[in-house]
Write a protein that holds these residues in place. Sequence first.
Motif, PDB file in Angstrom:
ATOM      1  N   VAL A  18     -10.007 113.797  36.829  1.00 16.77           N
ATOM      2  CA  VAL A  18      -8.780 114.498  36.446  1.00 16.77           C
ATOM      3  C   VAL A  18      -8.020 113.682  35.402  1.00 16.77           C
ATOM      4  O   VAL A  18      -7.574 114.213  34.380  1.00 16.77           O
ATOM      5  N   VAL A  19      -7.881 112.386  35.643  1.00 16.15           N
ATOM      6  CA  VAL A  19      -7.167 111.531  34.688  1.00 16.15           C
ATOM      7  C   VAL A  19      -7.882 111.525  33.336  1.00 16.15           C
ATOM      8  O   VAL A  19      -7.249 111.637  32.286  1.00 16.15           O
ATOM      9  N   ARG A  20      -9.196 111.415  33.364  1.00 20.17           N
ATOM     10  CA  ARG A  20      -9.969 111.432  32.109  1.00 20.17           C
ATOM     11  C   ARG A  20      -9.746 112.758  31.373  1.00 20.17           C
ATOM     12  O   ARG A  20      -9.553 112.774  30.158  1.00 20.17           O
ATOM     13  N   HIS A  21      -9.770 113.865  32.097  1.00 19.66           N
ATOM     14  CA  HIS A  21      -9.531 115.174  31.477  1.00 19.66           C
ATOM     15  C   HIS A  21      -8.145 115.225  30.840  1.00 19.66           C
ATOM     16  O   HIS A  21      -7.989 115.677  29.702  1.00 19.66           O
ATOM     17  N   LEU A  22      -7.138 114.767  31.580  1.00 20.39           N
ATOM     18  CA  LEU A  22      -5.770 114.791  31.061  1.00 20.39           C
ATOM     19  C   LEU A  22      -5.634 113.881  29.845  1.00 20.39           C
ATOM     20  O   LEU A  22      -4.944 114.220  28.878  1.00 20.39           O
ATOM     21  N   ARG A  23      -6.292 112.729  29.875  1.00 20.49           N
ATOM     22  CA  ARG A  23      -6.256 111.812  28.741  1.00 20.49           C
ATOM     23  C   ARG A  23      -6.880 112.458  27.508  1.00 20.49           C
ATOM     24  O   ARG A  23      -6.361 112.363  26.403  1.00 20.49           O
ATOM     25  N   ARG A  24      -8.003 113.116  27.700  1.00 22.75           N
ATOM     26  CA  ARG A  24      -8.692 113.764  26.577  1.00 22.75           C
ATOM     27  C   ARG A  24      -7.916 114.952  26.032  1.00 22.75           C
ATOM     28  O   ARG A  24      -8.034 115.299  24.864  1.00 22.75           O
ATOM     29  N   SER A  25      -7.125 115.587  26.889  1.00 26.63           N
ATOM     30  CA  SER A  25      -6.352 116.748  26.437  1.00 26.63           C
ATOM     31  C   SER A  25      -5.104 116.328  25.680  1.00 26.63           C
ATOM     32  O   SER A  25      -4.371 117.169  25.187  1.00 26.63           O
ATOM     33  N   GLU A  99      12.038 110.296  24.452  1.00 25.09           N
ATOM     34  CA  GLU A  99      11.432 111.558  24.004  1.00 25.09           C
ATOM     35  C   GLU A  99       9.943 111.581  24.309  1.00 25.09           C
ATOM     36  O   GLU A  99       9.411 112.608  24.730  1.00 25.09           O
ATOM     37  N   MET A 100       9.260 110.441  24.125  1.00 25.93           N
ATOM     38  CA  MET A 100       7.827 110.394  24.422  1.00 25.93           C
ATOM     39  C   MET A 100       7.576 110.628  25.911  1.00 25.93           C
ATOM     40  O   MET A 100       6.671 111.365  26.281  1.00 25.93           O
ATOM     41  N   VAL A 101       8.390 110.022  26.770  1.00 25.96           N
ATOM     42  CA  VAL A 101       8.244 110.210  28.210  1.00 25.96           C
ATOM     43  C   VAL A 101       8.479 111.676  28.567  1.00 25.96           C
ATOM     44  O   VAL A 101       7.718 112.275  29.325  1.00 25.96           O
ATOM     45  N   SER A 102       9.510 112.262  27.981  1.00 29.15           N
ATOM     46  CA  SER A 102       9.832 113.665  28.256  1.00 29.15           C
ATOM     47  C   SER A 102       8.704 114.585  27.791  1.00 29.15           C
ATOM     48  O   SER A 102       8.261 115.476  28.527  1.00 29.15           O
ATOM     49  N   ALA A 103       8.216 114.369  26.576  1.00 34.01           N
ATOM     50  CA  ALA A 103       7.140 115.200  26.035  1.00 34.01           C
ATOM     51  C   ALA A 103       5.858 115.028  26.847  1.00 34.01           C
ATOM     52  O   ALA A 103       5.170 116.016  27.147  1.00 34.01           O
ATOM     53  N   ALA A 104       5.544 113.797  27.207  1.00 37.17           N
ATOM     54  CA  ALA A 104       4.330 113.541  28.001  1.00 37.17           C
ATOM     55  C   ALA A 104       4.437 114.228  29.357  1.00 37.17           C
ATOM     56  O   ALA A 104       3.453 114.788  29.855  1.00 37.17           O
ATOM     57  N   GLY A 105       5.625 114.210  29.945  1.00 43.20           N
ATOM     58  CA  GLY A 105       5.831 114.888  31.223  1.00 43.20           C
ATOM     59  C   GLY A 105       5.616 116.386  31.115  1.00 43.20           C
ATOM     60  O   GLY A 105       4.972 116.999  31.964  1.00 43.20           O
ATOM     61  N   ARG A 106       6.144 116.965  30.041  1.00 42.98           N
ATOM     62  CA  ARG A 106       5.960 118.412  29.833  1.00 42.98           C
ATOM     63  C   ARG A 106       4.488 118.754  29.637  1.00 42.98           C
ATOM     64  O   ARG A 106       3.973 119.683  30.253  1.00 42.98           O
ATOM     65  N   HIS A 107       3.816 117.984  28.789  1.00 44.83           N
ATOM     66  CA  HIS A 107       2.398 118.249  28.526  1.00 44.83           C
ATOM     67  C   HIS A 107       1.552 118.042  29.779  1.00 44.83           C
ATOM     68  O   HIS A 107       0.650 118.828  30.057  1.00 44.83           O
ATOM     69  N   ALA A 108       1.851 116.987  30.514  1.00 42.63           N
ATOM     70  CA  ALA A 108       1.081 116.720  31.738  1.00 42.63           C
ATOM     71  C   ALA A 108       1.273 117.853  32.741  1.00 42.63           C
ATOM     72  O   ALA A 108       0.305 118.297  33.374  1.00 42.63           O
ATOM     73  N   ALA A 109       2.507 118.313  32.881  1.00 41.17           N
ATOM     74  CA  ALA A 109       2.774 119.405  33.817  1.00 41.17           C
ATOM     75  C   ALA A 109       2.022 120.673  33.405  1.00 41.17           C
ATOM     76  O   ALA A 109       1.438 121.363  34.252  1.00 41.17           O
ATOM     77  N   GLU A 110       2.002 120.965  32.109  1.00 40.48           N
ATOM     78  CA  GLU A 110       1.285 122.149  31.626  1.00 40.48           C
ATOM     79  C   GLU A 110      -0.223 122.017  31.858  1.00 40.48           C
ATOM     80  O   GLU A 110      -0.865 122.947  32.345  1.00 40.48           O
ATOM     81  N   ASP A 111      -0.765 120.855  31.495  1.00 44.96           N
ATOM     82  CA  ASP A 111      -2.207 120.650  31.649  1.00 44.96           C
ATOM     83  C   ASP A 111      -2.624 120.635  33.113  1.00 44.96           C
ATOM     84  O   ASP A 111      -3.654 121.209  33.479  1.00 44.96           O
ATOM     85  N   LEU A 112      -1.835 119.978  33.939  1.00 40.57           N
ATOM     86  CA  LEU A 112      -2.165 119.922  35.362  1.00 40.57           C
ATOM     87  C   LEU A 112      -2.011 121.293  36.008  1.00 40.57           C
ATOM     88  O   LEU A 112      -2.813 121.668  36.877  1.00 40.57           O
TER      89      LEU A 112
END
Length: 141
Positions: A18-25, A99-112
């Motif tokens: 899962v982590v590898r998938h999220l990293r690649r996305s 901003e990077m933390v916020s954006a990463a959180g949004r993207h991670a939530a969407e991908d997950l």
Amino acid sequence: MVRIEQETLQLLVGMHRVVRHLRRSGTATALHPTQFIALLLIADEQPIRIGTIAARVPCSQPTATTTVAGLETAGLVRREQDTLDGRATVVVLTPAGAEMVSAAGRHAAEDLAKLLDRLTPEERSLVLSAGAVLSKMADGL
């Protein structure tokens, strides 16, 4: 005992995949994983000393120092004098880091969420509740 070993191995492999998938996305940004973990930790606990970062990531003190230096060069964090001990420094996020933390959180939530959509409602609930337990386990490292 064999069943527990199989289950723990299955959990380990599943988490890595899962982590590898999220990293690649692109979820985990272009940062090195240690930098990303440190950035999230700084966001949660700022102001924070480098020694605390090393203990909580976990990594060596020199690795934490190098990690913070890289984040500082990227404009994501800055060092400030510790108000409790003028001889020490603490690390805080810059607006770009926040901003990077916020954006990463949004993207991670969407991908997950896309991955969780593959599961039944019961399985989703189980996975989401396991997050708190895994965080608690990681905090004890």
